[in-house]
Design a protein around this motif. Structure first.
Motif, PDB file in Angstrom:
ATOM      1  N   PHE A  37      -6.452  -1.510  -7.031  1.00 34.35           N
ATOM      2  CA  PHE A  37      -5.582  -2.040  -5.984  1.00 34.35           C
ATOM      3  C   PHE A  37      -5.663  -1.161  -4.739  1.00 34.35           C
ATOM      4  O   PHE A  37      -5.908   0.040  -4.846  1.00 34.35           O
ATOM      5  CB  PHE A  37      -4.106  -2.009  -6.421  1.00 34.35           C
ATOM      6  N   VAL A  38      -5.395  -1.762  -3.593  1.00 33.51           N
ATOM      7  CA  VAL A  38      -5.065  -0.995  -2.395  1.00 33.51           C
ATOM      8  C   VAL A  38      -3.624  -1.353  -2.038  1.00 33.51           C
ATOM      9  O   VAL A  38      -3.179  -2.476  -2.261  1.00 33.51           O
ATOM     10  CB  VAL A  38      -6.015  -1.249  -1.197  1.00 33.51           C
ATOM     11  N   LYS A  39      -2.909  -0.367  -1.521  1.00 34.82           N
ATOM     12  CA  LYS A  39      -1.518  -0.578  -1.138  1.00 34.82           C
ATOM     13  C   LYS A  39      -1.341  -0.211   0.323  1.00 34.82           C
ATOM     14  O   LYS A  39      -1.791   0.846   0.769  1.00 34.82           O
ATOM     15  CB  LYS A  39      -0.572   0.248  -1.998  1.00 34.82           C
ATOM     16  N   VAL A  40      -0.713  -1.107   1.036  1.00 38.99           N
ATOM     17  CA  VAL A  40      -0.375  -0.883   2.434  1.00 38.99           C
ATOM     18  C   VAL A  40       1.140  -1.002   2.561  1.00 38.99           C
ATOM     19  O   VAL A  40       1.838  -1.140   1.558  1.00 38.99           O
ATOM     20  CB  VAL A  40      -1.102  -1.898   3.363  1.00 38.99           C
ATOM     21  N   GLN A  41       1.627  -0.957   3.766  1.00 41.90           N
ATOM     22  CA  GLN A  41       3.054  -1.170   3.969  1.00 41.90           C
ATOM     23  C   GLN A  41       3.266  -2.197   5.056  1.00 41.90           C
ATOM     24  O   GLN A  41       2.398  -2.412   5.901  1.00 41.90           O
ATOM     25  CB  GLN A  41       3.770   0.132   4.300  1.00 41.90           C
ATOM     26  N   ALA A  42       4.428  -2.828   4.997  1.00 40.77           N
ATOM     27  CA  ALA A  42       4.804  -3.805   6.006  1.00 40.77           C
ATOM     28  C   ALA A  42       6.147  -3.392   6.582  1.00 40.77           C
ATOM     29  O   ALA A  42       7.106  -3.143   5.840  1.00 40.77           O
ATOM     30  CB  ALA A  42       4.905  -5.199   5.388  1.00 40.77           C
ATOM     31  N   ARG A  43       6.167  -3.283   7.903  1.00 39.51           N
ATOM     32  CA  ARG A  43       7.401  -2.888   8.588  1.00 39.51           C
ATOM     33  C   ARG A  43       7.489  -3.681   9.880  1.00 39.51           C
ATOM     34  O   ARG A  43       6.555  -3.686  10.675  1.00 39.51           O
ATOM     35  CB  ARG A  43       7.380  -1.389   8.895  1.00 39.51           C
ATOM     36  N   ASN A  44       8.617  -4.339  10.094  1.00 37.28           N
ATOM     37  CA  ASN A  44       8.863  -5.028  11.344  1.00 37.28           C
ATOM     38  C   ASN A  44       9.464  -4.018  12.315  1.00 37.28           C
ATOM     39  O   ASN A  44      10.624  -3.615  12.158  1.00 37.28           O
ATOM     40  CB  ASN A  44       9.805  -6.217  11.142  1.00 37.28           C
ATOM     41  N   VAL A  45       8.680  -3.606  13.261  1.00 40.44           N
ATOM     42  CA  VAL A  45       9.076  -2.532  14.177  1.00 40.44           C
ATOM     43  C   VAL A  45      10.373  -2.871  14.912  1.00 40.44           C
ATOM     44  O   VAL A  45      11.253  -2.023  15.066  1.00 40.44           O
ATOM     45  CB  VAL A  45       7.928  -2.236  15.177  1.00 40.44           C
ATOM     46  N   GLU A  46      10.521  -4.109  15.344  1.00 40.11           N
ATOM     47  CA  GLU A  46      11.676  -4.487  16.166  1.00 40.11           C
ATOM     48  C   GLU A  46      12.984  -4.501  15.387  1.00 40.11           C
ATOM     49  O   GLU A  46      14.048  -4.338  15.981  1.00 40.11           O
ATOM     50  CB  GLU A  46      11.435  -5.846  16.824  1.00 40.11           C
ATOM     51  N   THR A  47      12.923  -4.696  14.075  1.00 40.10           N
ATOM     52  CA  THR A  47      14.166  -4.710  13.296  1.00 40.10           C
ATOM     53  C   THR A  47      14.380  -3.427  12.499  1.00 40.10           C
ATOM     54  O   THR A  47      15.504  -3.107  12.138  1.00 40.10           O
ATOM     55  CB  THR A  47      14.209  -5.913  12.329  1.00 40.10           C
TER      56      THR A  47
END
Length: 156
Positions: A37-47
């Motif tokens: 697997f590869v793991k990344v991250q998800a982040r909504n900068v504005e919230t």
């Protein structure tokens, strides 16, 4: 791929710096190294950040504010599509940490193998407990990992 007792995860986070060539190199290297697997991250900068934090001056190759910097580091919807296509072509699975509710909801619409819910945000995402956490997980072909290291059981 049959279930393994041990799966190897290449933790990419934001080491791609929003550069798809760099992301491709990282994913290909992970595959060549034997990662499952590869793991990344998800982040909504504005919230995720306050408007005050985002407007702070921040020197980086990506702009003059902290917003410029963070927006460059985070993967866009198109970038996630690129990641999914790349991983499918290389036969390696990917998943992501959802660092805020907006990102979690977005990841639910993708082909990610799993969604990791970091301990630092579980209480923010699902303040009413475990049953709600798992009722929101992607479905029978996907997984949802909840990490509780930084959150006490009773704070959920």
């Amino acid at each position: 791929m049959p279930p393994n007792l041990l799966n190897k995860v290449a933790e990419l986070t934001t080491n791609h710096f929003g550069d798809m060539q760099r992301l491709s190199t990282l994913v290909r290297s992970a595959k060549a190294s034997g990662a499952d697997f590869v793991k990344v991250q998800a982040r909504n900068v504005e919230t995720f950040y306050s408007q005050k934090e985002l407007s702070l001056e921040y020197k980086s190759p990506f702009g003059k504010t902290f917003r410029d910097y963070r927006n460059q580091l985070e993967l866009s919807k198109d970038n996630f599509k690129y990641l999914d296509d790349l991983c499918r072509s290389l036969n390696i699975k990917w998943f992501a940490s959802a660092l805020d509710k907006v990102s979690y909801e977005f990841l639910m619409t993708t082909n990610c193998y799993a969604i990791k819910l970091p301990s630092t945000i579980i209480a923010c995402l699902f303040g009413d407990g475990w049953s709600k956490i798992f009722s929101h997980c992607p479905g029978p072909t996907s997984a949802c990992f909840a990490f509780t290291g930084g959150v006490g059981w009773f704070s959920l």
